[in-house]
Design a protein around this motif. Structure first.
Motif, PDB file in Angstrom:
ATOM      1  N   LYS A 232       0.813  -1.220   0.000  1.00 23.80           N
ATOM      2  CA  LYS A 232       0.000   0.000   0.000  1.00 23.80           C
ATOM      3  C   LYS A 232       0.844   1.266   0.000  1.00 23.80           C
ATOM      4  CE  LYS A 232      -2.326   0.726   3.772  1.00 23.80           C
ATOM      5  NZ  LYS A 232      -3.382   0.598   4.821  1.00 23.80           N
ATOM      6  N   ASP A 233       1.983   1.216   0.658  1.00 25.68           N
ATOM      7  CA  ASP A 233       2.806   2.422   0.785  1.00 25.68           C
ATOM      8  C   ASP A 233       3.892   2.526  -0.273  1.00 25.68           C
ATOM      9  OD1 ASP A 233       4.349   0.323   1.643  1.00 25.68           O
ATOM     10  OD2 ASP A 233       5.248   1.398   3.328  1.00 25.68           O
ATOM     11  N   ALA A 234       3.829   1.717  -1.316  1.00 18.22           N
ATOM     12  CA  ALA A 234       4.885   1.716  -2.334  1.00 18.22           C
ATOM     13  C   ALA A 234       4.901   3.017  -3.126  1.00 18.22           C
ATOM     14  CB  ALA A 234       4.682   0.534  -3.288  1.00 18.22           C
ATOM     15  N   ASN A 235       6.080   3.403  -3.580  1.00 10.48           N
ATOM     16  CA  ASN A 235       6.233   4.534  -4.499  1.00 10.48           C
ATOM     17  C   ASN A 235       5.834   4.039  -5.887  1.00 10.48           C
ATOM     18  OD1 ASN A 235       7.350   6.361  -6.438  1.00 10.48           O
ATOM     19  ND2 ASN A 235       8.719   7.165  -4.873  1.00 10.48           N
ATOM     20  N   MET A 236       4.663   4.408  -6.360  1.00 14.25           N
ATOM     21  CA  MET A 236       4.109   3.841  -7.586  1.00 14.25           C
ATOM     22  C   MET A 236       4.917   4.212  -8.831  1.00 14.25           C
ATOM     23  SD  MET A 236       1.709   1.789  -7.090  1.00 14.25           S
ATOM     24  CE  MET A 236       0.888   1.244  -5.607  1.00 14.25           C
ATOM     25  N   SER A 383       8.302   0.514   3.720  1.00 15.02           N
ATOM     26  CA  SER A 383       8.476   0.028   5.094  1.00 15.02           C
ATOM     27  C   SER A 383       9.445  -1.160   5.123  1.00 15.02           C
ATOM     28  CB  SER A 383       7.132  -0.398   5.684  1.00 15.02           C
ATOM     29  OG  SER A 383       7.307  -1.143   6.867  1.00 15.02           O
ATOM     30  N   ARG A 384      10.528  -0.993   5.858  1.00 11.16           N
ATOM     31  CA  ARG A 384      11.472  -2.096   6.015  1.00 11.16           C
ATOM     32  C   ARG A 384      10.815  -3.275   6.730  1.00 11.16           C
ATOM     33  NH1 ARG A 384      16.243  -3.862   3.724  1.00 11.16           N
ATOM     34  NH2 ARG A 384      16.958  -5.570   5.026  1.00 11.16           N
ATOM     35  N   THR A 386       7.671  -4.171   6.621  1.00 14.75           N
ATOM     36  CA  THR A 386       6.789  -4.873   5.680  1.00 14.75           C
ATOM     37  C   THR A 386       7.596  -5.778   4.773  1.00 14.75           C
ATOM     38  OG1 THR A 386       5.149  -3.095   5.711  1.00 14.75           O
ATOM     39  CG2 THR A 386       5.116  -4.581   3.814  1.00 14.75           C
ATOM     40  N   PHE A 387       8.699  -5.264   4.253  1.00 22.18           N
ATOM     41  CA  PHE A 387       9.547  -6.089   3.389  1.00 22.18           C
ATOM     42  C   PHE A 387      10.046  -7.330   4.129  1.00 22.18           C
ATOM     43  CE2 PHE A 387      14.017  -7.118   2.383  1.00 22.18           C
ATOM     44  CZ  PHE A 387      13.792  -7.778   1.170  1.00 22.18           C
ATOM     45  N   GLU A 388      10.561  -7.130   5.339  1.00 26.51           N
ATOM     46  CA  GLU A 388      11.099  -8.257   6.100  1.00 26.51           C
ATOM     47  C   GLU A 388      10.004  -9.259   6.451  1.00 26.51           C
ATOM     48  OE1 GLU A 388      13.154  -6.467   9.357  1.00 26.51           O
ATOM     49  OE2 GLU A 388      14.922  -5.943   8.144  1.00 26.51           O
ATOM     50  N   ARG A 389       8.799  -8.789   6.658  1.00 23.68           N
ATOM     51  CA  ARG A 389       7.690  -9.697   6.948  1.00 23.68           C
ATOM     52  C   ARG A 389       7.383 -10.570   5.736  1.00 23.68           C
ATOM     53  NH1 ARG A 389       1.883  -9.171   6.868  1.00 23.68           N
ATOM     54  NH2 ARG A 389       0.960 -10.644   8.343  1.00 23.68           N
ATOM     55  N   GLY A 398      15.607 -16.020  -4.441  1.00 25.24           N
ATOM     56  CA  GLY A 398      16.206 -14.741  -4.049  1.00 25.24           C
ATOM     57  C   GLY A 398      15.106 -13.696  -3.971  1.00 25.24           C
ATOM     58  N   VAL A 399      15.362 -12.618  -3.252  1.00 22.89           N
ATOM     59  CA  VAL A 399      14.351 -11.574  -3.085  1.00 22.89           C
ATOM     60  C   VAL A 399      15.015 -10.213  -3.190  1.00 22.89           C
ATOM     61  CG1 VAL A 399      14.562 -11.626  -0.560  1.00 22.89           C
ATOM     62  CG2 VAL A 399      12.473 -10.714  -1.610  1.00 22.89           C
ATOM     63  N   THR A 400      14.314  -9.268  -3.816  1.00 23.39           N
ATOM     64  CA  THR A 400      14.828  -7.906  -3.959  1.00 23.39           C
ATOM     65  C   THR A 400      13.779  -6.928  -3.461  1.00 23.39           C
ATOM     66  OG1 THR A 400      16.289  -8.398  -5.816  1.00 23.39           O
ATOM     67  CG2 THR A 400      15.555  -6.135  -5.609  1.00 23.39           C
ATOM     68  N   HIS A 401      14.226  -5.943  -2.720  1.00 27.34           N
ATOM     69  CA  HIS A 401      13.358  -4.919  -2.125  1.00 27.34           C
ATOM     70  C   HIS A 401      13.411  -3.659  -2.981  1.00 27.34           C
ATOM     71  CE1 HIS A 401      12.598  -2.126   1.606  1.00 27.34           C
ATOM     72  NE2 HIS A 401      11.521  -2.217   0.825  1.00 27.34           N
ATOM     73  N   ASN A 402      12.271  -3.225  -3.479  1.00 28.05           N
ATOM     74  CA  ASN A 402      12.128  -1.983  -4.241  1.00 28.05           C
ATOM     75  C   ASN A 402      12.910  -1.972  -5.555  1.00 28.05           C
ATOM     76  OD1 ASN A 402      10.280  -0.706  -2.563  1.00 28.05           O
ATOM     77  ND2 ASN A 402      11.875   0.183  -1.261  1.00 28.05           N
ATOM     78  N   ASP A 403      13.105  -3.144  -6.144  1.00 26.13           N
ATOM     79  CA  ASP A 403      13.727  -3.211  -7.466  1.00 26.13           C
ATOM     80  C   ASP A 403      13.511  -4.610  -8.023  1.00 26.13           C
ATOM     81  OD1 ASP A 403      15.219  -2.445  -9.753  1.00 26.13           O
ATOM     82  OD2 ASP A 403      16.502  -1.186  -8.502  1.00 26.13           O
TER      83      ASP A 403
END
Length: 508
Positions: A232-236, A383-384, A386-389, A398-403
């Motif tokens: 919900k809080d992502a930079n669209m 939110s860090r 949210t990502f970690e959850r 593998g997982v990438t946050h915001n990319d």
């Protein structure tokens, strides 16, 4: 496309002799030598440096990859791995000494990395340079010989490497086998010490079955439906740009490309607009005219993608056009997609992006967990926590946050799947580990034999009590006082023994 190159296939009858030659090369023990490995790695680096133009031209012919994309996503990745290995190989080859327990205080305990032997490396067509030579660099570094089987679909690249590999690498230890299904089947009938395969789960199961017949170790890099979760809080704006960059790279023919998107219903239209804006920004109003946009590798894959789109009951929100003559498929966004839709039944492996809506983040997590474990997952959130959850509650290679895609380019990270998306991992140091057997070694002397009496028969009750004390372990903090107490006791025992008997001869 006009003037397509013709594949130069290896004579199947020559395959047994090729494998036997490499087997003899390995048994000569030449690959065990550090200097030999360094020499072959430097030759591999020289192959890249001296043939950069030819390599980029071949990738252009096969996949219409522009020079910048091919250099960034393939050439630079290989060069980075090779240089990393050259800089660290001596340390990696050195014995890895391990902590000693009470009964082994006077022994040398270490792990020695040793090569498996002759490896079969079956390479795909989508990133032929990167996958072939990143893995080959690890195979060389770990002291193995290798038969390389490139994909018959990347014809120009396959022909080029069949010409170059024998010129730069030792032909007694490294060989190319080109061709199609006939050559692949013939290779799988040969006995190898290790098999690496990169491709689809369907073919991966065949390779695994063949390897199981001889208990041959394997490394499988497969794929699957790599999800994107947009919170919900992502930079669209950023999410749209980075999702479409990952999706359109190599015209979607990337094993870790975003396969589908999960977002909240109220966010969907804003995300679609950001994605549409990005495509225009990257490739203009008509991506077909862009020199930076790739093509589908061959007609069969083109028809499969067209069939997926035509069979979908979703709404094409952008794109949808194609040209069979040039195997062009426009970047396409499909909304109103359900889990039962044809686009959701298999890995897309092309520039079609289904966008599904969910009611909450928990629903998105549940959706991912109901499917096969993917090769990659992407989470867009500010939110860090949210990502970690999401990362903690789901499983992926593998997982990438915001990319997207970037984790695969980090040499320090292992690249590999889990479950349906693969077995094992490689890249950099992880390549050296993947293609090496970790042999446990214990070395001891013949002095101080009286200290061993406790483990020899006859076993009295008092001896049993001493054995029980010596071998019992209790749970403790790694920084607790017992660690220091045992260290001082060990030093005291050594000091007393040396004072009484002197230093053992094997220490001189």
């Amino acid at each position: 496309m006009a003037d397509e190159p013709v594949l130069e296939a290896t004579d199947v009858s020559q395959i047994p002799a090729t494998v036997a030659r490499l087997r003899d090369g390995f048994r000569s023990h030449v690959t065990l030598d550090y200097e030999y490995r360094m020499r072959q790695l430097r030759n591999l680096k020289r192959l890249l440096e001296e043939n950069q133009v030819k390599i980029l031209e071949a990738l252009k012919l096969d996949l219409n990859k522009c020079k910048s994309e091919a250099f960034m996503m393939e050439f630079a990745q290989v060069m980075g791995d090779v240089v990393d290995i050259l800089n660290n190989l001596a340390d990696w080859m050195a014995p890895n000494h391990r902590p000693r327990d009470l009964l082994n205080k006077f022994n040398s305990v270490y792990i020695q990395s040793e090569p498996y032997g002759v490896i079969l490396n079956m390479v795909p067509w989508n990133y032929p340079l990167q996958i072939m030579l990143c893995s080959l660099a690890g195979i060389i570094a770990s002291g193995n010989c290798c038969v390389i089987k490139p994909s018959e679909f990347a014809v120009a690249f396959s022909n080029l490497m069949a010409e170059l590999i024998p010129k730069y690498l030792d032909q007694e230890c490294f060989a190319m086998v080109t061709g199609a299904l006939e050559q692949s089947e013939a290779l799988l009938k040969e006995r190898f010490d290790f098999i690496m395969f990169t491709g689809s789960p369907v073919v991966g199961k065949i390779v695994m079955r063949e390897a199981a017949a001889t208990l041959t170790p394997i490394l499988l890099e497969l794929g699957g439906k790599s999800p994107v979760i947009v919170a919900k809080d992502a930079n669209m704006e950023v999410a749209g740009r980075r999702i479409m960059w990952g999706k359109c790279m190599n015209s979607g023919q990337t094993c870790i490309a975003p396969d589908y998107v999960l977002c909240l219903k109220e966010q969907r239209d804003k995300l679609v607009e950001a994605c549409k804006k990005t495509v225009t920004e990257f490739y203009g109003e008509d991506p077909k005219e862009s020199p930076d946009y790739g093509r589908i590798i061959q007609s069969r894959h083109f028809q499969r993608l067209v069939g997926l789109l035509e069979g979908s009951k979703g709404t094409v929100a952008y794109g949808g056009t194609s040209d069979p003559q040039t195997r062009y498929i426009q970047p396409t966004l499909v909304t109103d997609v359900t889990p039962e839709d044809k686009l959701m039944q298999e890995e897309i492996f092309g520039p079609l992006l289904p966008i599904l809506t969910v009611d909450s983040l928990d629903d998105a997590i549940d959706f991912v967990n109901k499917g096969e474990k993917p090769l990659a997952m992407y989470v867009f959130t500010e939110s860090r926590a949210t990502f970690e959850r999401v990362s903690k509650l789901t499983s992926a290679g593998g997982v990438t946050h915001n990319d997207t895609l970037l984790h695969a380019g980090a040499t320090a990270l292992p690249f590999g799947g889990v479950g349906n998306s693969g077995v094992g991992a490689y890249r950099g140091k992880h390549s050296f580990d993947a293609f090496s057997h970790s042999k446990g070694v214990l070395s001891t002397g013949t002095g101080l034999e009286f200290l061993n009496n406790m483990r020899y028969p006859p076993f009295t009750s008092s001896k049993f009590n001493r054995i029980k004390w010596a071998l019992s372990k209790t749970e403790r903090s790694s920084r607790g006082p017992w660690r220091m107490i045992m260290l001082f006791l060990s030093i005291a025992v050594v000091a007393v023994v040396v004072q009484m008997y002197g230093l053992p001869s094997w220490l001189y």
